[in-house]
Scaffold this motif. Structure first.
Motif, PDB file in Angstrom:
ATOM      1  N   PHE A  51      -7.541   1.180   0.644  1.00  0.00           N
ATOM      2  CA  PHE A  51      -6.387   0.816  -0.165  1.00  0.00           C
ATOM      3  C   PHE A  51      -6.209  -0.695  -0.068  1.00  0.00           C
ATOM      4  N   SER A  52      -5.424  -1.260  -0.972  1.00  0.00           N
ATOM      5  CA  SER A  52      -5.251  -2.711  -0.992  1.00  0.00           C
ATOM      6  C   SER A  52      -4.137  -3.205  -0.076  1.00  0.00           C
ATOM      7  N   ARG A  53      -3.358  -2.310   0.485  1.00  0.00           N
ATOM      8  CA  ARG A  53      -2.305  -2.713   1.419  1.00  0.00           C
ATOM      9  C   ARG A  53      -2.479  -1.975   2.735  1.00  0.00           C
ATOM     10  N   PRO A  54      -2.045  -2.583   3.836  1.00  0.00           N
ATOM     11  CA  PRO A  54      -2.207  -1.942   5.144  1.00  0.00           C
ATOM     12  C   PRO A  54      -1.409  -0.642   5.249  1.00  0.00           C
ATOM     13  N   PRO A  55      -1.860   0.286   6.105  1.00  0.00           N
ATOM     14  CA  PRO A  55      -1.166   1.578   6.246  1.00  0.00           C
ATOM     15  C   PRO A  55       0.294   1.426   6.675  1.00  0.00           C
ATOM     16  N   SER A  56       0.630   0.349   7.370  1.00  0.00           N
ATOM     17  CA  SER A  56       1.997   0.163   7.846  1.00  0.00           C
ATOM     18  C   SER A  56       2.934  -0.379   6.763  1.00  0.00           C
ATOM     19  N   ASN A  57       2.394  -0.758   5.606  1.00  0.00           N
ATOM     20  CA  ASN A  57       3.209  -1.323   4.538  1.00  0.00           C
ATOM     21  C   ASN A  57       4.152  -0.258   3.996  1.00  0.00           C
ATOM     22  N   PRO A  58       5.448  -0.550   3.927  1.00  0.00           N
ATOM     23  CA  PRO A  58       6.399   0.457   3.457  1.00  0.00           C
ATOM     24  C   PRO A  58       6.278   0.777   1.969  1.00  0.00           C
ATOM     25  N   GLU A  59       5.594  -0.071   1.211  1.00  0.00           N
ATOM     26  CA  GLU A  59       5.454   0.151  -0.221  1.00  0.00           C
ATOM     27  C   GLU A  59       3.975   0.139  -0.625  1.00  0.00           C
ATOM     28  N   PRO A  60       3.236   1.198  -0.335  1.00  0.00           N
ATOM     29  CA  PRO A  60       1.828   1.205  -0.730  1.00  0.00           C
ATOM     30  C   PRO A  60       1.697   1.237  -2.252  1.00  0.00           C
ATOM     31  N   CYS A  61       0.628   0.643  -2.744  1.00  0.00           N
ATOM     32  CA  CYS A  61       0.389   0.612  -4.188  1.00  0.00           C
ATOM     33  C   CYS A  61      -0.626   1.664  -4.621  1.00  0.00           C
ATOM     34  N   THR A  97       1.558  -7.921  -7.047  1.00  0.00           N
ATOM     35  CA  THR A  97       1.681  -9.037  -6.119  1.00  0.00           C
ATOM     36  C   THR A  97       0.780  -8.897  -4.901  1.00  0.00           C
ATOM     37  N   TYR A  98      -0.122  -7.938  -4.881  1.00  0.00           N
ATOM     38  CA  TYR A  98      -1.008  -7.748  -3.749  1.00  0.00           C
ATOM     39  C   TYR A  98      -2.427  -8.144  -4.134  1.00  0.00           C
ATOM     40  N   SER A  99      -3.240  -8.361  -3.132  1.00  0.00           N
ATOM     41  CA  SER A  99      -4.621  -8.768  -3.362  1.00  0.00           C
ATOM     42  C   SER A  99      -5.550  -7.580  -3.180  1.00  0.00           C
ATOM     43  N   THR A 100      -6.535  -7.460  -4.055  1.00  0.00           N
ATOM     44  CA  THR A 100      -7.525  -6.401  -3.913  1.00  0.00           C
ATOM     45  C   THR A 100      -8.772  -6.908  -3.197  1.00  0.00           C
ATOM     46  N   LEU A 101      -8.713  -8.149  -2.678  1.00  0.00           N
ATOM     47  CA  LEU A 101      -9.865  -8.711  -1.992  1.00  0.00           C
ATOM     48  C   LEU A 101     -10.021  -8.141  -0.581  1.00  0.00           C
ATOM     49  N   THR A 102      -8.947  -7.625  -0.005  1.00  0.00           N
ATOM     50  CA  THR A 102      -8.982  -7.057   1.328  1.00  0.00           C
ATOM     51  C   THR A 102      -8.746  -5.562   1.227  1.00  0.00           C
ATOM     52  N   GLY A 103      -9.547  -4.778   1.933  1.00  0.00           N
ATOM     53  CA  GLY A 103      -9.364  -3.335   1.924  1.00  0.00           C
ATOM     54  C   GLY A 103      -8.870  -2.837   3.262  1.00  0.00           C
TER      55      GLY A 103
END
Length: 137
Positions: A51-61, A97-103
């Motif tokens: 995913f493009s956001r970390p598992p701890s992020n309260p708002e996953p995309c 507003t998130y980056s897809t460069l990091t998984g």
């Protein structure tokens, strides 16, 4: 009668516009699973879905919308459907507003009815065999 038609036409147009906006906000795709880890009891397959956001992020995309496990005597077909771009945005045409460069890996577990044994695991997205790593117990 003309007022009724105008009112119904306006409502129908509003429904169509809202449907187009909502449809453009998210997409779904079956992810290409290349490897899984088999639990020591042989009944659970675990894969890492990026995913493009970390598992701890309260708002996953992204989110796992569906999974498939189809078992036969010789194969186990698996699939993970991921819905993307479900983040709230002020307007549907604005960029996220998130980056897809990091998984960031998110584990997904699939439970088998019977232990895997010698059966082959096949990915439904690519219709190719999946490498199985056995978890040490």
């Amino acid at each position: 009668m003309a007022t009724l038609r105008t009112s119904l036409g306006s409502r129908a147009l509003a429904v169509v516009c809202v449907s187009l906006v909502v449809a453009g906000c998210s997409t779904s795709e079956w992810r290409n699973v290349k490897n899984v880890t088999l639990s020591p009891d042989g009944r659970t397959l675990t894969m890492q879905v990026m995913f493009s956001r970390p598992p701890s992020n309260p708002e996953p995309c992204e989110r796992v919308a569906d999974t498939i496990v189809e078992e036969s005597a010789s194969t186990v077909v698996i699939g993970v459907l991921v819905e993307e771009d479900i983040c709230d945005r002020p307007w549907p045409w604005e960029e996220p507003t998130y980056s897809t460069l990091t998984g960031y890996p998110h584990p997904v577990q699939l439970r088998l009815k019977t232990p895997l044994g010698d059966r082959a695991v096949v990915n439904t997205a690519a219709e190719k065999p999946v490498a199985v790593n056995v978890q040490s117990g």
